[in-house]
Every structure is written in C-alpha cells, then in structure tokens.
Design a protein around this motif. Structure first.
Motif, short mmCIF file in Angstrom:
data_model
loop_
_atom_site.label_atom_id
_atom_site.label_comp_id
_atom_site.label_asym_id
_atom_site.label_seq_id
_atom_site.Cartn_x
_atom_site.Cartn_y
_atom_site.Cartn_z
N ARG A 78 0.82 -1.20 0.00
CA ARG A 78 0.00 0.00 0.00
C ARG A 78 0.86 1.26 0.00
NH1 ARG A 78 -3.15 3.61 2.58
NH2 ARG A 78 -5.35 3.62 2.03
N GLU A 79 1.89 1.25 0.84
CA GLU A 79 2.78 2.41 0.94
C GLU A 79 3.62 2.56 -0.33
OE1 GLU A 79 2.98 5.55 3.44
OE2 GLU A 79 1.82 3.71 3.60
N ARG A 80 4.00 1.41 -0.91
CA ARG A 80 4.78 1.46 -2.16
C ARG A 80 3.98 2.10 -3.28
NH1 ARG A 80 6.20 -4.01 -1.44
NH2 ARG A 80 5.45 -4.58 -3.52
N ILE A 81 2.71 1.73 -3.35
CA ILE A 81 1.84 2.33 -4.37
C ILE A 81 1.76 3.84 -4.17
CG2 ILE A 81 -0.54 2.50 -5.20
CD1 ILE A 81 -0.89 -0.46 -4.45
N LEU A 82 1.56 4.24 -2.92
CA LEU A 82 1.40 5.66 -2.61
C LEU A 82 2.64 6.45 -3.00
CD1 LEU A 82 -1.05 7.04 -1.31
CD2 LEU A 82 0.17 7.02 0.85
N GLU A 83 3.80 5.90 -2.71
CA GLU A 83 5.04 6.61 -3.01
C GLU A 83 5.32 6.65 -4.51
OE1 GLU A 83 8.68 5.70 -0.89
OE2 GLU A 83 7.60 5.89 1.01
N ALA A 84 5.07 5.52 -5.16
CA ALA A 84 5.27 5.48 -6.60
C ALA A 84 4.35 6.48 -7.30
CB ALA A 84 5.02 4.07 -7.12
N ALA A 85 3.10 6.49 -6.88
CA ALA A 85 2.12 7.41 -7.47
C ALA A 85 2.53 8.86 -7.24
CB ALA A 85 0.74 7.14 -6.90
N ALA A 86 2.93 9.16 -6.00
CA ALA A 86 3.32 10.54 -5.68
C ALA A 86 4.50 10.97 -6.54
CB ALA A 86 3.66 10.64 -4.20
N GLY A 135 -0.71 6.81 -15.76
CA GLY A 135 -1.59 5.65 -15.84
C GLY A 135 -1.38 4.71 -14.67
N VAL A 136 -2.42 3.92 -14.39
CA VAL A 136 -2.34 3.01 -13.23
C VAL A 136 -1.28 1.93 -13.43
CG1 VAL A 136 -4.62 3.31 -12.25
CG2 VAL A 136 -4.31 1.79 -14.20
N ARG A 137 -1.09 1.49 -14.68
CA ARG A 137 -0.10 0.45 -14.93
C ARG A 137 1.32 0.96 -14.66
NH1 ARG A 137 -4.33 -0.24 -17.82
NH2 ARG A 137 -5.24 -2.31 -18.17
N GLU A 138 1.54 2.24 -14.98
CA GLU A 138 2.83 2.87 -14.73
C GLU A 138 3.11 2.91 -13.23
OE1 GLU A 138 2.90 6.74 -16.40
OE2 GLU A 138 5.07 7.00 -16.22
N ILE A 139 2.08 3.25 -12.47
CA ILE A 139 2.22 3.28 -11.01
C ILE A 139 2.53 1.89 -10.47
CG2 ILE A 139 1.04 3.76 -8.83
CD1 ILE A 139 -0.75 5.74 -10.40
N ALA A 140 1.73 0.92 -10.94
CA ALA A 140 1.88 -0.45 -10.46
C ALA A 140 3.28 -0.99 -10.75
CB ALA A 140 0.82 -1.35 -11.10
N GLU A 141 3.78 -0.68 -11.93
CA GLU A 141 5.10 -1.16 -12.33
C GLU A 141 6.18 -0.59 -11.41
OE1 GLU A 141 7.72 -1.56 -16.46
OE2 GLU A 141 5.88 -0.36 -16.40
N VAL A 160 -1.58 -4.45 -11.04
CA VAL A 160 -2.46 -3.28 -11.28
C VAL A 160 -3.69 -3.31 -10.40
CG1 VAL A 160 -3.02 -1.82 -13.22
CG2 VAL A 160 -2.06 -4.08 -13.62
N ALA A 161 -4.22 -4.51 -10.19
CA ALA A 161 -5.48 -4.62 -9.45
C ALA A 161 -5.34 -4.14 -8.01
CB ALA A 161 -5.97 -6.05 -9.47
N MET A 162 -4.11 -4.15 -7.51
CA MET A 162 -3.87 -3.74 -6.12
C MET A 162 -4.26 -2.29 -5.87
SD MET A 162 -2.62 -6.31 -4.33
CE MET A 162 -4.14 -6.92 -5.01
N ILE A 163 -4.21 -1.48 -6.93
CA ILE A 163 -4.56 -0.06 -6.78
C ILE A 163 -6.04 0.09 -6.42
CG2 ILE A 163 -4.87 2.09 -8.07
CD1 ILE A 163 -2.22 1.41 -9.48
N SER A 164 -6.87 -0.64 -7.16
CA SER A 164 -8.30 -0.60 -6.83
C SER A 164 -8.56 -1.29 -5.49
CB SER A 164 -9.12 -1.27 -7.93
OG SER A 164 -9.13 -0.46 -9.09
N TYR A 165 -7.76 -2.33 -5.23
CA TYR A 165 -7.94 -3.08 -3.98
C TYR A 165 -7.68 -2.21 -2.76
CZ TYR A 165 -7.41 -6.84 -0.54
OH TYR A 165 -7.52 -7.65 0.57
N LYS A 183 -7.83 4.90 -8.89
CA LYS A 183 -6.71 5.85 -9.02
C LYS A 183 -6.97 7.13 -8.23
CE LYS A 183 -4.56 8.70 -12.59
NZ LYS A 183 -4.77 9.17 -13.98
N ALA A 184 -8.21 7.60 -8.28
CA ALA A 184 -8.56 8.85 -7.59
C ALA A 184 -8.29 8.75 -6.09
CB ALA A 184 -10.01 9.21 -7.86
N GLY A 185 -8.47 7.53 -5.56
CA GLY A 185 -8.27 7.34 -4.13
C GLY A 185 -6.84 7.63 -3.69
N ILE A 186 -5.88 7.37 -4.59
CA ILE A 186 -4.48 7.66 -4.25
C ILE A 186 -4.28 9.15 -4.06
CG2 ILE A 186 -2.09 7.26 -4.89
CD1 ILE A 186 -2.94 5.13 -6.79
#
Lengths: 216, 216
Positions: free
Chosen positions: A12-20, A32-38, A44-49, A54-57
């Motif tokens: 969860r924290e990795r997603i947040l940092e990558a997105a930021a 894009g969400v795939r770019e964040i996930a990578e 990719v599904a972890m973002i929605s999970y 994406k907006a939630g991030i």
DNA sequence: GCTTTAATCAAACGATTGTTTAACTATTTT
DNA sequence: AAAATAGTTAAACAATCGTTTGATTAAAGC
C-alpha cells in the motif's frame, strides 16, 4: 544477492510513493495506473484493492499533506511567541516539510488549481474543513482579522510565495546554474520569511491608510 | 434566429480558445481532443490539421503567454522611471494581462511544474530564450544583479506571488465570500505590489548584511 | 471552366485508459 | 486440521485516447 523484498515497505505504501513520484513530475491525469503499479512493483489490481481506484491515491496524498500542514499549524500556534516570530517559525516549518515530503507537497499544490468532476465533493469537503483554521491563523498572526478581501489576497499569496520554489522546480536548474542543497534551503527559508514579513508590514500600513481614506 | 456562424471566429482560433478554457479548468492531460473539438464546434481532425496534434495547442498557448510577458517587459523597461516605479508598473501590467487573458495565463502557469516527454525540448527552448530577459530585468530593477542563488529564489517567488490568485482560483470563492470584480483586482494589484516591493527591500537589507557577515 | 489547393467530414485505426473478474495462494481464525 | 479471510495474480472488460485515412466540398488561381 538475496532478494530484499522482505525489507521493502508494504504494498500500500509502495503504491502511494510510486504514485506521488509520478504525479509530481507528470501530473495526476498524465499518469496511468499500470505505470504506477510497475514502479511500485505490484499488480495493477492492487490499486483498486487498496485505494478503490486511481482517484483514491490522490485523495490520500492530499489528505496527508493537509494533515502535515495542520500539525505544523497546531504546533506553532500553541507556542507563546510574538506574531512575527510565529510567522517566521511557520515558514521555517513549511520549508522543512517540503524538503522532507517534496513529492507529496508538490502533488497537493499543483493539483489544486484543477477542477475535475471526480474530486469536486472531496475538494469542497477539504476546503470546508480548513476554512476555520485559516481564519484562526490570520487572527493569531494579527493580520486583517476582520477583512475578507485582504484575507483572500494575502493567504494564497503567502502560500504560493512559500511554495514558489517547488512550483518552478524543473525550470530553476535549467535557468540558474546553482547547487540545491541544505545550505540553499536555509537561504531560501530565510529569504522567503523576510520577503513575506516585510511585505506584510507594508501591506498593513497600506490597509490602515485605506481605512483612513475611506473615512472610517 | 439566424445562424451567427459567419460572425464566429475562425476555426483555428476557436480550437485554441476552447482548448485553453478546458485546459485551464481540468489541466492539459485531463482534456480529450473530442471534448475540445465539440466545444470549438469543429471536427476532431481539425486539431491535427491546424496544430499537428493536441500538444501543438498547448505549445501555442504557452508561446502566446510568453510573448505577452515579453511585450510588457519591453514596454516597461523602455520607459524612464526609477526601479521601484518600474517594478510596480510591471505588476500592474501583469495583473491586467491576467484579467484579460485569464485562461491562457492559467494554462501556461499551471502546466509549468510538469515534465512531460513530449514537451521536454519545447520547454528547454522556451526557458533558454527567456533566461537573458530575466537576467536583464533583475539588472534593470537593481535586484541582486550578480547573485545567482538570490535570483533563483526571488524570480519564482515574485512570479508566483503575482499569479497566486489564479493558482488558487477555484478555492478562493469557496473559502471567502467575496465578489471578484474590477475593484477587487485593483486592490489585488496594489496589495501584491506593496507586498513585493516592501518584501524585496527587506531582502536587500538581509543580502547586504549577509555580505558583511561573510567578510566581503 | 478547368485545375489546384485548402478545408472539412465521418469513419476507422491501434493503443491505452481505469476497473473488474475469477482463480489462486497465503495467512488467520476457529 | 478445517474454514474463513486477506492478499495477489493474469486476463478480459468496455470505454476512451490521439491520430490518420480517404472521400467530399469550398475557394482560389489561371
């Protein structure tokens, strides 16, 4: 070389940092969400999970930013200093915050001017929650406590003044050949503080003169 | 009611204005070409036809913004006033520019912090072209003509100070109940000018003191 | 009046968008 | 150990992205 995945932060924290990181350089809508996930090394599904989209991030990033601001605010206001010292301390703390949480701050600030339908309610709620704080602050700093128009000019001016360095960041190293280190940020904090304080003093005088001219 | 299409502006200009309107509220990346075409009342293919792609629109918007800035710059610098008057006139002109070309200015400014690959070369070129101007200006205004670090702090600070109102625009009416009219912008221009000038004076003093402390 | 150029159009292009599904593994709970 | 929950995955979803094509109409040149 053993895999250090166990030492990695939680997904969860990795997603947040990558997105930021990506949001701060390319802007929310351009990522894009795939770019964040990578970058976060997750599916990719972890973002929605974890963020239900994406907006939630972005919402969490903005909320964390405002929580940091609130913490600084509470801390400085609780101390017993004259208004000018308090203001200078606020600036110092804000610059420090930006040094430590650069990407989070930059995202929150650079996305402010935009009005996307999926954030309309969220933004209104965040704004509402912080109105009292801004007004309380202006009262404590003894800056136009009762004048709406001046407040609406001074508050954004002060904030964008403090954050100016980060708004122009990718431009600055291209224009000026300077090394941006801790020493630079010290000078930055001191310079912006002075500019703001001396500037506000001047505006206060102008404000009083206007009142006299208006015959009040 | 007869169709007023003959009185409409030319398609190219309509696309530019529609795009600027949408970019300014939602951000460049969040706007689709079909949305632009619909608002501009043209076919989608016309965007590639006139601007060779969506990116071409943003480039033209940014170029027009910088041309306006340059025009103001040239005009004020050609006049024979003391530095302080020149600076105050610059601020007045910039606020006036933003009043008349709000959406164009907002787009150019809000897209500055982002680094998208398709604009990398363009941005570098635009920055390069304006470096000399910024430096010339600092010399004319007699503000730290020889200090790189101070320049790199003061220039973004001054610009974001002047444009602060537009960076926070969608937030402002939600937080403060104020009417934004010509009178408001007059107060805005005067207040920002004072804040900037008095602030710069303070920074100059700090700059001189620092020099003395450094034993220079 | 014919030819050339410019402008506009609907349709389709392949690529990418954010999100969801259903199967699967790992971890807890009972 | 069995059942339940939490975490993770590849694949597919419909929708939208920016751009291009080829046909059609309008304007300009000669």
């Amino acid at each position: 070389m053993p895999k250090d995945e166990t030492q990695e932060k939680e997904p969860r924290e990795r997603i947040l940092e990558a997105a930021a990181t990506l949001f701060s350089t390319k802007g929310y809508a351009a990522v894009g969400v795939r770019e964040i996930a990578e970058l976060a090394n997750v599916n990719v599904a972890m973002i929605s999970y974890y963020f239900s989209g994406k907006a939630g991030i972005l919402k969490e990033i903005v909320l964390r930013y405002f929580d940091s601001i609130k913490a600084i605010y509470d801390k400085v206001l609780a101390e017993n200093y004259p208004p000018e010292t308090k203001l200078r301390k606020i600036v110092d703390e804000l610059v420090e915050l930006m040094k430590n949480k650069t990407i989070f701050c930059k995202v929150a600030i650079t996305e402010m001017p935009f009005d996307l339908p999926e954030f309309a309610d969220f933004k209104a709620e965040v704004a509402r929650r912080h109105v009292e704080y801004i007004k309380l602050g202006l009262k404590v700093f003894e800056i136009f406590p009762e004048n709406q128009k001046f407040s609406s000019i001074i508050t954004p001016a002060a904030l964008s003044l403090i954050f100016s360095h980060f708004l122009f960041y990718p431009i600055i190293p291209k224009v000026w050949q300077i090394e941006i280190d801790d020493e630079y940020y010290d000078l930055y904090s001191k310079t912006i503080s002075t500019l703001l304080l001396d500037g506000l003093n001047g505006v206060m005088k102008q404000f009083i003169n206007n009142k006299i001219e208006d015959g009040k």
